[in-house]
Design an enzyme around this catalytic site. Structure first.
Site, PDB file in Angstrom:
ATOM      1  N   SER A 194      -3.265   4.049  18.953  1.00 15.81           N
ATOM      2  CA  SER A 194      -4.077   5.216  18.643  1.00 15.81           C
ATOM      3  C   SER A 194      -5.277   5.303  19.590  1.00 15.81           C
ATOM      4  O   SER A 194      -5.097   5.381  20.799  1.00 15.81           O
ATOM      5  CB  SER A 194      -4.488   5.166  17.169  1.00 15.81           C
ATOM      6  OG  SER A 194      -4.860   6.439  16.717  1.00 15.81           O
ATOM      7  N   ASP A 299       5.108  11.508  14.338  1.00 17.26           N
ATOM      8  CA  ASP A 299       3.664  11.287  14.269  1.00 17.26           C
ATOM      9  C   ASP A 299       2.970  12.649  14.206  1.00 17.26           C
ATOM     10  O   ASP A 299       2.950  13.395  15.185  1.00 17.26           O
ATOM     11  CB  ASP A 299       3.201  10.504  15.496  1.00 17.26           C
ATOM     12  CG  ASP A 299       1.779   9.978  15.361  1.00 17.26           C
ATOM     13  OD1 ASP A 299       1.009  10.543  14.562  1.00 17.26           O
ATOM     14  OD2 ASP A 299       1.445   9.007  16.069  1.00 17.26           O
ATOM     15  N   HIS A 330       2.612   7.609  12.366  1.00 19.28           N
ATOM     16  CA  HIS A 330       1.594   6.909  13.167  1.00 19.28           C
ATOM     17  C   HIS A 330       1.629   5.407  12.843  1.00 19.28           C
ATOM     18  O   HIS A 330       0.766   4.888  12.128  1.00 19.28           O
ATOM     19  CB  HIS A 330       0.238   7.521  12.833  1.00 19.28           C
ATOM     20  CG  HIS A 330      -0.836   7.272  13.839  1.00 19.28           C
ATOM     21  ND1 HIS A 330      -0.755   7.685  15.150  1.00 19.28           N
ATOM     22  CD2 HIS A 330      -2.039   6.653  13.726  1.00 19.28           C
ATOM     23  CE1 HIS A 330      -1.862   7.351  15.788  1.00 19.28           C
ATOM     24  NE2 HIS A 330      -2.650   6.713  14.940  1.00 19.28           N
TER      25      HIS A 330
END
Length: 634
Positions: A194, A299, A330
């Site tokens: 991320s 995601d 995610h």
């Protein structure tokens, strides 16, 4: 119960040791991977504060970022240097890292003890140093976060420079004596999920010397595409994220920097200088590091266009690449395919940081999850044989419902944006007229079609008002068991037993809870989606006023994916107005009339698309997963 994997020997064993070789020829490179021969409990744990040459918090002093280091003691004692695995993050004291939200910990003297994630436990015994960097303005670093801008990127880049002797480090947050990374061989591999993986992308895009490889997991390649989509806004802004990660770092006043973030991220969705500074895909020509991408095709947080445009730009730049694509949202691959991921990552770092001739660079380029826990290798990504195919919508007997094929078309179709639509509502009754969307489908496929890459749609629409949004999606109609990516775990369930990956030391556990696939049965699957503000039909840099009753043509992107639509399933295109689960709408919802002859979707396909109309879709309501996106950028 704990299962131990790859435990470190308690003493140093010379046999099987891999000495880092950075410039060896192919004939000289070792073929045996690094082994866990170093004492993890006795590893050196220290912090260097690196001068980043900026004053982001305006206190009159150059910012210093904290680089917490754990490295085996034996190589330095023997006069040998070692490579570095580095994770630069804003989350070490705010949101934590990994599925279990681990934080950094320190002893009473402020020395690092607990290093989040398994990288140190697994790789330090194998001869690597692990460096976890607090981005400027977070945890123990001074300065301020600027959400992907120069401060964030320089926070990590300067640590790479320090590891190569080109920047200055200190023994303290302020004052202190100069410290050098004399133990480092200069080779750095950056990794992270991320925000962390995003910083790895940004640092690689600077072309910094010494960065040998990066492993971005569910990472952003352009911050515009995290907050906006072809002129449309997702309804949240970077200043909120900055405030979140700065909350546990007292002593700095970042209000001025946060005000700049709020001003730069204009609400109208235009792409300007603020976003250009944070567009790493546009800077991919500078990348010299190899890149191992991992992303979930479902995601809905860091949307998949981010890996798609990055991947394509890296390919044009001639970068060595590898990719894993999962059905998850995610999620880190450590939490959906643990053993295989650690083994592959180990080979990757051994090859690119230690020069081990293990053949990882010749293995299949892509690994894709086709069904939960069922994986397939591909020689390339997008898949070999893929062809950009133009599919066109055709009006049918039912208003707003028709067919999708490669044939030429004509006619119009209309719907009204009620500002409260959603993709699942639009898709649930595919054979019925809806006042809020139009839907076109291939009918039952006689052979499979693989969608592999990034699609785009060109829409010619006449709005009844002066502003309008467009949403579009590709849907696979047919029964399937998929990962439940919209649930809390985004496709995984976390159990209670643990497996251990490396060595454990007091305050630094190598053991993590076992996860399994969280699956659900559905009647259709949204495989790609995109959104746009029709006012940006001319340019993303500046919106143009719309004249009610006048047609406008706009092309915008749909999400990158790799998905096989099986034979007997149906591929469909859905076009609507405001998808309220994702984007903000105009003040008043317009009626939109679509010119079918000037509307088409361009899909990267392996297989032959229908050239004519197919059978109608079922009349019964179908179900898919809930589609409200998760918005936790960890």
């Amino acid at each position: 119960m704990r299962v131990f994997r790859g435990l470190c020997a308690a003493v140093v064993v010379a046999a099987g040791l891999v000495v880092p070789v950075q410039a060896a020829s192919a004939a000289q490179r070792p073929a045996v991977g690094s082994e866990p021969v170093y004492d993890f409990a006795g590893a050196i744990r220290e912090t260097a504060w690196v001068d980043v040459g900026r004053d982001g918090d305006g206190d009159g002093k150059p910012d210093r970022v904290a680089a917490d280091i754990v490295r085996p003691a034996e190589p330095a004692a023997q006069g040998r240097k070692i490579p570095v695995i580095m994770d630069a993050s804003p989350y070490y004291s705010s949101l934590g890292r990994g599925n279990e939200s681990e934080f950094k910990t320190y002893d009473q003297q402020g020395r690092p003890v607990g290093f989040p994630l398994y990288y140190d436990n697994y790789f330090v015994p194998r001869g690597y140093a692990v460096v976890l960097v607090d981005l400027a303005g977070t945890n123990r670093s001074t300065g301020c976060v600027d959400v992907g801008g120069a401060s964030d990127v320089q926070s990590a880049k300067k640590v790479v420079d320090w590891l190569n002797g080109r920047a200055t480090g200190y023994s303290a947050k302020s004052g202190g004596s100069k410290v050098a990374a004399s133990w480092s061989d200069g080779g750095v591999g950056m990794i992270g999920k991320s925000y962390d993986g995003t910083i790895a992308n940004g640092v690689a895009a600077t072309g910094v010397a010494g960065l040998k490889t990066i492993v971005p997991i569910s990472a952003i390649s352009s911050w515009y595409d995290y907050y906006r989509s072809d002129g449309a806004s997702f309804g949240f802004d970077p200043d909120g994220l900055a405030e979140t990660v700065e909350t546990r770092n007292g002593g700095q006043d970042c209000s001025a920097q946060n005000a700049k973030l709020a001003k730069g991220a204009t609400a109208n969705g235009d792409y300007g200088p603020f976003w250009a500074e944070r567009d790493y895909a546009a800077q991919a020509k500078n990348v010299h590091a190899s890149v191992f991408v991992s992303h979930g095709v479902n995601d809905l947080n860091v949307k998949t266009i981010n890996f798609g445009q990055w991947w394509d730009a890296l390919g044009k730049a001639g970068v060595q690449r590898k990719i894993w694509l999962a059905q998850t949202g995610h999620v880190d691959p450590f939490d959906y395919r643990r053993a295989e991921w650690v083994d592959t990552l180990h080979q990757w770092f051994d090859h690119y940081l230690m020069g081990v001739d293990n053949g990882i660079e010749t293995q299949p380029m892509a690994t894709v999850e086709r069904q939960p826990d069922q994986w397939a290798d591909q020689s390339s990504y997008p898949a070999a044989g893929v062809k950009a195919t133009t599919l066109r919508p055709h009006a049918g007997a039912t208003a707003g419902v028709g067919t999708l094929s490669t044939a030429a078309t004509s006619g119009t179709a209309s719907f009204t944006d009620n500002l409260d639509g959603s993709e699942n509502g639009w898709a649930a009754t595919p054979s019925a007229t809806s006042p809020n969307r139009v839907l076109y489908s291939t009918g039952s496929l006689s052979t499979p079609l693989q969608v592999s890459g990034t699609s785009s749609i060109t829409v010619t629409a006449t709005p009844s008002t002066s502003s309008a949004r467009l949403s579009a999606m590709l849907v696979d109609y047919g029964p399937a068991s998929i990962r439940n990516y919209s649930a809390g775990g985004e496709g995984i369930k976390t159990g209670t037993t643990e497996t251990c990956w490396g060595s454990t030391a007091p305050g630094d556990d190598a053991c993590y809870k076992v996860t399994s696939a969280d699956t659900t049965n559905v009647g259709f699957t949204v495989i790609s989606r995109g959104w746009a503000d029709l006012a940006n039909y001319r340019s993303l840099s500046k919106e143009s006023p719309l004249t009610p009753g006048k047609p406008y043509t706009m092309t915008f992107r749909l999400a990158t994916t790799d998905h096989v639509v099986p034979a007997s399933h149906t591929l469909a295109l859905v076009i609507g107005g405001t998808d309220a689960d994702f984007i903000t709408g105009p003040a008043k919802g317009p009626k939109l009339t679509i010119d079918l002859a000037k509307t088409s979707v361009q899909v990267p396909l392996v297989g032959t698309a229908p050239a004519g109309p197919g059978a109608a879709l079922p009349r019964t309501a179908l179900s898919s997963v809930a589609n409200r996106p998760q918005l936790d950028l960890r």
